[in-house]
Write an enzyme that holds these catalytic residues in place. Structure first.
Site, PDB file in Angstrom:
ATOM      1  N   ASP A 150       0.858  22.045  63.396  1.00  0.00           N
ATOM      2  CA  ASP A 150       1.295  21.588  62.296  1.00  0.00           C
ATOM      3  C   ASP A 150       1.458  22.550  61.150  1.00  0.00           C
ATOM      4  O   ASP A 150       0.549  23.550  61.170  1.00  0.00           O
ATOM      5  CB  ASP A 150       0.087  20.370  61.798  1.00  0.00           C
ATOM      6  N   HIS A 157       2.877  20.693  47.846  1.00  0.00           N
ATOM      7  CA  HIS A 157       1.384  20.398  48.390  1.00  0.00           C
ATOM      8  C   HIS A 157       0.660  21.700  48.315  1.00  0.00           C
ATOM      9  O   HIS A 157      -0.712  21.655  48.023  1.00  0.00           O
ATOM     10  CB  HIS A 157       1.973  19.983  49.852  1.00  0.00           C
ATOM     11  N   GLU A 223      -2.042  12.001  55.718  1.00  0.00           N
ATOM     12  CA  GLU A 223      -0.843  13.035  55.119  1.00  0.00           C
ATOM     13  C   GLU A 223       0.317  12.684  55.705  1.00  0.00           C
ATOM     14  O   GLU A 223       0.545  12.412  57.054  1.00  0.00           O
ATOM     15  CB  GLU A 223      -1.386  14.583  55.951  1.00  0.00           C
ATOM     16  N   GLU A 225       3.933  13.147  56.678  1.00  0.00           N
ATOM     17  CA  GLU A 225       4.629  14.154  57.447  1.00  0.00           C
ATOM     18  C   GLU A 225       5.992  13.903  58.305  1.00  0.00           C
ATOM     19  O   GLU A 225       5.976  12.556  58.756  1.00  0.00           O
ATOM     20  CB  GLU A 225       3.818  15.095  58.270  1.00  0.00           C
ATOM     21  N   ASP A 257      -1.024  12.832  59.704  1.00  0.00           N
ATOM     22  CA  ASP A 257      -1.869  13.929  60.176  1.00  0.00           C
ATOM     23  C   ASP A 257      -3.278  13.393  59.424  1.00  0.00           C
ATOM     24  O   ASP A 257      -3.594  13.978  58.148  1.00  0.00           O
ATOM     25  CB  ASP A 257      -1.372  15.274  59.879  1.00  0.00           C
ATOM     26  N   ARG A 261     -11.455  15.284  54.492  1.00  0.00           N
ATOM     27  CA  ARG A 261     -11.345  16.309  53.582  1.00  0.00           C
ATOM     28  C   ARG A 261     -12.919  17.195  53.494  1.00  0.00           C
ATOM     29  O   ARG A 261     -12.780  18.356  53.171  1.00  0.00           O
ATOM     30  CB  ARG A 261     -10.993  15.734  52.132  1.00  0.00           C
ATOM     31  N   GLN A 264     -13.055  19.222  56.270  1.00  0.00           N
ATOM     32  CA  GLN A 264     -12.243  20.385  56.097  1.00  0.00           C
ATOM     33  C   GLN A 264     -12.551  21.475  55.084  1.00  0.00           C
ATOM     34  O   GLN A 264     -12.462  22.563  55.598  1.00  0.00           O
ATOM     35  CB  GLN A 264     -10.763  19.647  55.626  1.00  0.00           C
ATOM     36  N   LYS A 277      -8.998  17.714  61.393  1.00  0.00           N
ATOM     37  CA  LYS A 277      -7.678  17.106  61.760  1.00  0.00           C
ATOM     38  C   LYS A 277      -7.628  16.569  63.442  1.00  0.00           C
ATOM     39  O   LYS A 277      -6.787  15.649  63.678  1.00  0.00           O
ATOM     40  CB  LYS A 277      -6.728  18.267  61.821  1.00  0.00           C
ATOM     41  N   THR A 281      -4.131  11.800  65.220  1.00  0.00           N
ATOM     42  CA  THR A 281      -2.742  12.185  64.628  1.00  0.00           C
ATOM     43  C   THR A 281      -1.800  10.981  65.110  1.00  0.00           C
ATOM     44  O   THR A 281      -1.538  10.924  66.044  1.00  0.00           O
ATOM     45  CB  THR A 281      -1.928  13.381  64.979  1.00  0.00           C
ATOM     46  N   GLU A 398      -4.012  14.711  46.713  1.00  0.00           N
ATOM     47  CA  GLU A 398      -3.116  14.916  45.622  1.00  0.00           C
ATOM     48  C   GLU A 398      -2.919  13.880  44.404  1.00  0.00           C
ATOM     49  O   GLU A 398      -3.122  14.002  43.511  1.00  0.00           O
ATOM     50  CB  GLU A 398      -1.686  15.379  46.007  1.00  0.00           C
TER      51      GLU A 398
END
Ligand code: MN
Length: 467
Positions: A150, A157, A223, A225, A257, A261, A264, A277, A281, A398
């Site tokens: 990834d 971002h 996420e 992607e 993904d 948080r 993370q 993560k 996925t 975000e």
């Protein structure tokens, strides 16, 4: 057709297979709103019941057309194309390395599906070759997805997230020189529609000096992607030059993904993402081939005048002029309550893949630049696709500016806020709740060409296991 100066890949020309006037005898493929007209023909893997063997399923490579799938090995089984059914069944696994294979299959299949071609349409066994998509199960888009990497290729971002984690130093000094990535976990890649269990994990100590804790993730995120599936690899010790990178690509799919948080934030230093993560996925069922995407290419991201140029091994004329992709990407959310009230999912963002700072070719070339052997079926995901504006941000971190992720909330970037997302039920979201479904969609539109799409990449969050 397109003017010769329009952005394009030197390896995937616009040709007669992109003619917008082409129609299919599969009527649903002619619907102007479909993701799957005869100009698209994405690859997928289907599982279908085995005749006379209850409970047994067999897996077949297929091509989506309208609301049907064409089963590729059945074409051979009924002797409509050359080669054995076995060869066709394994076409995109063992022979994936053969350059130009997807282009040849595209031409064969498109020809058989054309409105005025009766060969397959009037064949007595057509209903065993072209079957309604509702009657099969769709899995991950390739029989054997290989390794998963990834990247982090959106400058927007990286800047947004960096400003939360490091307000005084949002963008690290390497970002504009090197495509940043981490090795993901291929074993936990799941097909669209698979439930995703909320992960449990270790979280940072509270700011008043407490101990780290272990429990269900509180800040669960998605996420948005894009992924590229490698078609041809390189031998260990060899590299993939930038000018040839696209010849190693089979096509693109949607990727979610999923990201924890709070896990993370605590684990990411100094080696990057790990358990935040690798719990799941999700990938879409379809690979839209490089050939199908030819009309929708864009120049690589135009860097600011003050930005460094990429090093020569990441630069080629073709990549600069046509290394990007114009793909509109949308994220929809639906809560359990919304579904029980039969409410439609709400769109929470819309962005475009052309806004990525690094191209897929640069990512693939960089990945192999140390001699790392890429293999057919490897998946390289782009990193969260975020644009300049608030409504184009590709994750909740975000979108809601990380409302609850920190005891002392980070500084706001001008033009942003910490407003939660309002759902039509009156519910609000800063991060995902149990029962939430995230749906990613992608499509390409350009004047003079037929719209094509990527289908959907979906997953519902289920409660964490009890500890
Ligand atoms: Mn990611």
């Amino acid at each position: 057709m397109a003017a010769p100066t329009s952005p394009h890949s030197p390896h995937y020309p616009i040709d007669e297979t992109h003619d917008p006037k082409l129609e299919s005898w599969v009527e649903s493929a002619n619907d102007p709103g479909t993701d799957f007209p005869i100009q698209n023909l994405p690859l997928c893997m289907i599982a279908a019941p085995v005749e006379d063997e209850p409970d047994a399923m067999s897996v077949h490579p297929a091509v989506r057309i309208g609301d049907m799938v064409l089963v590729l090995d059945m074409l051979a089984h009924f002797e409509i194309v050359d080669g054995s059914a076995d060869e066709w069944q394994w076409l995109f696994v063992e022979d994936l390395a053969e350059q130009g294979l997807t282009g040849r299959v595209r031409k064969i299949v498109q020809d058989l599906l054309k409105k005025d071609n009766a060969t397959l349409r009037d064949h007595p066994d057509c209903d065993q070759i072209v079957v309604p998509v509702d009657e099969v199960s769709l899995g991950v888009p390739l029989m054997d997805l290989g390794d998963y990497t990834d990247f982090y290729a959106s400058l927007y971002h990286a800047t947004s997230v960096g400003s939360m984690f490091r307000p005084d130093n949002p963008l690290l000094p390497n970002y504009k020189h090197i495509p940043i990535g981490y090795h993901g976990r291929a074993s936990s890649i799941v097909a669209s529609g698979t439930d995703v269990r909320r992960p449990v994990g270790q979280q940072a100590p509270t700011e008043d000096g407490g101990a780290p804790s272990f429990g269900p993730c509180k800040l669960l995120d998605y996420e948005l992607e894009m992924g590229v599936v490698v078609g041809r690899g390189n031998e260990l010790g060899d590299t993939i030059p930038i000018g040839e990178a696209e010849t190693h690509m089979l096509g693109l799919c949607l990727v979610n993904d999923w990201s924890a948080r709070d896990l993370q934030k605590w684990e990411y230093q100094p080696l990057g993402p790990f358990l935040a993560k690798s719990f799941a996925t999700t990938v879409s069922p379809y690979i839209v081939t490089m050939e199908a995407l030819a009309p929708f290419r864009t120049p690589a991201f135009k860097r600011d005048a003050g930005d460094p140029s990429p090093l020569p091994y990441l630069t080629s004329e073709g990549n600069t002029s046509g290394g990007g992709f114009d793909i509109t990407l949308e994220v929809y959310l639906s809560s359990e309550q919304m579904r029980s009230k039969k409410m439609e999912p709400v769109r929470i963002s819309r962005g475009n893949f052309k806004d990525m700072y690094w191209t897929l070719a640069q990512m693939l070339t960089h990945h192999s630049s140390n001699g790392c052997n890429m293999q057919p079926g490897d998946l390289l995901a782009s990193g969260t696709v975020s644009g300049k504006t608030k409504d184009s941000r590709g994750c909740l971190l975000e979108l809601t500016w990380n409302g609850d992720a920190f005891a002392s909330p980070p500084k706001l970037v001008p033009g942003t806020d910490r407003t939660p997302i309002d759902l039509p039920t009156g519910e609000q979201r800063k991060f995902l709740a149990d029962g939430d479904e995230v749906i990613i969609k992608g499509y390409c539109e350009r004047e003079g060409f037929r719209r094509i799409g990527f289908g959907e990449c979906r997953g519902i969050i289920t409660p964490a296991r009890t500890i």
